[in-house]
Design a protein around this motif. Structure first.
Motif, PDB file in Angstrom:
ATOM      1  N   LEU A   1       0.832  -1.202   0.000  1.00 55.91           N
ATOM      2  CA  LEU A   1       0.000   0.000   0.000  1.00 55.91           C
ATOM      3  C   LEU A   1       0.871   1.258   0.000  1.00 55.91           C
ATOM      4  CD1 LEU A   1      -2.748  -0.974   2.590  1.00 55.91           C
ATOM      5  CD2 LEU A   1      -3.004  -0.761   0.132  1.00 55.91           C
ATOM      6  N   PRO A   2       0.514   2.225  -0.820  1.00 56.00           N
ATOM      7  CA  PRO A   2       1.292   3.469  -0.802  1.00 56.00           C
ATOM      8  C   PRO A   2       1.043   4.228   0.499  1.00 56.00           C
ATOM      9  CG  PRO A   2      -0.580   3.679  -2.277  1.00 56.00           C
ATOM     10  CD  PRO A   2      -0.556   2.256  -1.795  1.00 56.00           C
ATOM     11  N   GLY A   3       2.071   4.854   0.983  1.00 56.93           N
ATOM     12  CA  GLY A   3       1.972   5.602   2.227  1.00 56.93           C
ATOM     13  C   GLY A   3       3.151   6.532   2.366  1.00 56.93           C
ATOM     14  N   PRO A   4       3.472   6.927   3.572  1.00 62.25           N
ATOM     15  CA  PRO A   4       4.574   7.868   3.784  1.00 62.25           C
ATOM     16  C   PRO A   4       5.915   7.357   3.258  1.00 62.25           C
ATOM     17  CG  PRO A   4       3.316   7.576   5.801  1.00 62.25           C
ATOM     18  CD  PRO A   4       2.793   6.592   4.816  1.00 62.25           C
ATOM     19  N   ASN A   5       6.158   6.047   3.370  1.00 65.34           N
ATOM     20  CA  ASN A   5       7.415   5.510   2.854  1.00 65.34           C
ATOM     21  C   ASN A   5       7.511   5.683   1.345  1.00 65.34           C
ATOM     22  OD1 ASN A   5       8.180   4.698   5.390  1.00 65.34           O
ATOM     23  ND2 ASN A   5       7.559   2.576   5.113  1.00 65.34           N
ATOM     24  N   SER A   6       6.422   5.392   0.652  1.00 59.14           N
ATOM     25  CA  SER A   6       6.412   5.544  -0.795  1.00 59.14           C
ATOM     26  C   SER A   6       6.601   6.999  -1.196  1.00 59.14           C
ATOM     27  CB  SER A   6       5.095   5.030  -1.373  1.00 59.14           C
ATOM     28  OG  SER A   6       4.900   3.681  -1.044  1.00 59.14           O
ATOM     29  N   LEU A   7       5.928   7.887  -0.501  1.00 57.67           N
ATOM     30  CA  LEU A   7       6.072   9.314  -0.800  1.00 57.67           C
ATOM     31  C   LEU A   7       7.496   9.789  -0.548  1.00 57.67           C
ATOM     32  CD1 LEU A   7       2.742  10.697   0.674  1.00 57.67           C
ATOM     33  CD2 LEU A   7       3.323  10.343  -1.718  1.00 57.67           C
TER      34      LEU A   7
ATOM     35  N   VAL B   1       9.706   8.486  -3.466  1.00 60.02           N
ATOM     36  CA  VAL B   1       9.422   9.225  -4.700  1.00 60.02           C
ATOM     37  C   VAL B   1       9.979  10.642  -4.618  1.00 60.02           C
ATOM     38  CG1 VAL B   1       7.539  10.205  -6.080  1.00 60.02           C
ATOM     39  CG2 VAL B   1       7.436   7.834  -5.347  1.00 60.02           C
ATOM     40  N   SER B   2       9.806  11.300  -3.481  1.00 60.18           N
ATOM     41  CA  SER B   2      10.300  12.675  -3.374  1.00 60.18           C
ATOM     42  C   SER B   2      11.830  12.737  -3.404  1.00 60.18           C
ATOM     43  CB  SER B   2       9.764  13.352  -2.112  1.00 60.18           C
ATOM     44  OG  SER B   2      10.322  12.769  -0.956  1.00 60.18           O
TER      45      SER B   2
ATOM     46  N   GLY C   1      17.621  12.274  -7.804  1.00 59.93           N
ATOM     47  CA  GLY C   1      17.962  11.310  -8.838  1.00 59.93           C
ATOM     48  C   GLY C   1      17.647   9.874  -8.450  1.00 59.93           C
ATOM     49  N   VAL C   2      17.801   9.012  -9.444  1.00 58.36           N
ATOM     50  CA  VAL C   2      17.419   7.612  -9.289  1.00 58.36           C
ATOM     51  C   VAL C   2      18.290   6.893  -8.262  1.00 58.36           C
ATOM     52  CG1 VAL C   2      17.226   5.414 -10.510  1.00 58.36           C
ATOM     53  CG2 VAL C   2      16.506   7.515 -11.618  1.00 58.36           C
ATOM     54  N   ARG C   3      19.582   7.145  -8.294  1.00 58.86           N
ATOM     55  CA  ARG C   3      20.487   6.459  -7.357  1.00 58.86           C
ATOM     56  C   ARG C   3      20.107   6.764  -5.906  1.00 58.86           C
ATOM     57  NH1 ARG C   3      26.754   5.358  -7.826  1.00 58.86           N
ATOM     58  NH2 ARG C   3      25.829   4.093  -9.440  1.00 58.86           N
ATOM     59  N   SER C   4      19.834   8.017  -5.603  1.00 59.78           N
ATOM     60  CA  SER C   4      19.407   8.374  -4.245  1.00 59.78           C
ATOM     61  C   SER C   4      18.050   7.767  -3.918  1.00 59.78           C
ATOM     62  CB  SER C   4      19.349   9.892  -4.088  1.00 59.78           C
ATOM     63  OG  SER C   4      20.629  10.438  -4.177  1.00 59.78           O
ATOM     64  N   GLY C   5      17.193   7.667  -4.916  1.00 59.14           N
ATOM     65  CA  GLY C   5      15.895   7.022  -4.708  1.00 59.14           C
ATOM     66  C   GLY C   5      16.048   5.561  -4.321  1.00 59.14           C
TER      67      GLY C   5
ATOM     68  N   ARG D   1      18.654   4.313  -2.807  1.00 62.57           N
ATOM     69  CA  ARG D   1      19.178   4.298  -1.430  1.00 62.57           C
ATOM     70  C   ARG D   1      18.054   4.536  -0.423  1.00 62.57           C
ATOM     71  NH1 ARG D   1      23.481   8.383  -2.174  1.00 62.57           N
ATOM     72  NH2 ARG D   1      24.452   7.510  -3.978  1.00 62.57           N
ATOM     73  N   ALA D   2      17.154   5.458  -0.756  1.00 61.92           N
ATOM     74  CA  ALA D   2      16.014   5.714   0.132  1.00 61.92           C
ATOM     75  C   ALA D   2      15.129   4.470   0.242  1.00 61.92           C
ATOM     76  CB  ALA D   2      15.204   6.900  -0.381  1.00 61.92           C
ATOM     77  N   ALA D   3      14.907   3.799  -0.874  1.00 65.27           N
ATOM     78  CA  ALA D   3      14.089   2.580  -0.856  1.00 65.27           C
ATOM     79  C   ALA D   3      14.762   1.490  -0.026  1.00 65.27           C
ATOM     80  CB  ALA D   3      13.846   2.086  -2.280  1.00 65.27           C
ATOM     81  N   LEU D   4      16.077   1.376  -0.141  1.00 66.04           N
ATOM     82  CA  LEU D   4      16.802   0.395   0.666  1.00 66.04           C
ATOM     83  C   LEU D   4      16.687   0.715   2.153  1.00 66.04           C
ATOM     84  CD1 LEU D   4      18.643  -2.078   0.742  1.00 66.04           C
ATOM     85  CD2 LEU D   4      20.584  -0.522   0.575  1.00 66.04           C
ATOM     86  N   GLY D   5      16.740   1.992   2.492  1.00 66.23           N
ATOM     87  CA  GLY D   5      16.565   2.396   3.885  1.00 66.23           C
ATOM     88  C   GLY D   5      15.181   2.053   4.409  1.00 66.23           C
ATOM     89  N   VAL D   6      14.168   2.260   3.585  1.00 66.97           N
ATOM     90  CA  VAL D   6      12.800   1.921   3.978  1.00 66.97           C
ATOM     91  C   VAL D   6      12.668   0.411   4.164  1.00 66.97           C
ATOM     92  CG1 VAL D   6      10.419   1.848   3.139  1.00 66.97           C
ATOM     93  CG2 VAL D   6      11.727   3.966   2.979  1.00 66.97           C
TER      94      VAL D   6
END
Length: 97
Positions: free
Chosen positions: A20-26, A29-30, A36-40, A42-47
């Motif tokens: 489900l989309p939520g604060p992590n997804s936002l 994406v932000s 950029g994609v590489r930082s995105g 890294r953010a996804a890996l952190g989540v």
């Protein structure tokens, strides 16, 4: 079994919560849109790392342990409050700088 009564229901709930989309997804994406994609990624890996820790702790029955031990619960509360205060101070320093 590790503090859960029905493993299949638990896993189905985990899948729904993760998808489900939520604060992590936002957040992901932000970050990807701004940096950029590489930082995105890294953010996804952190989540994913954070969610994994929460899932393991919930499957292990840590909530029951915290309920049974008021001292441990107090330690966790003050540790969390200290961490949030440290983040707030860092954000204020960044805003002033």
């Amino acid at each position: 079994m590790l503090g859960i009564t029905d493993l299949s229901t638990y896993l189905a709930g985990l899948a729904l919560i993760i998808l489900l989309p939520g604060p992590n997804s936002l957040y992901v994406v932000s970050v990807a849109a701004r940096r950029g994609v590489r930082s995105g990624y890294r953010a996804a890996l952190g989540v994913v790392c954070g969610d994994t820790v929460l899932m393991v702790l919930s499957a292990g029955g840590v909530a029951s342990l915290l309920q049974a031990s008021p001292t441990l619960f107090t330690v966790v509360k003050f540790t969390g409050a200290g961490y949030l205060s440290w983040l707030a101070v860092g954000m204020l320093r960044g805003a002033w700088g």
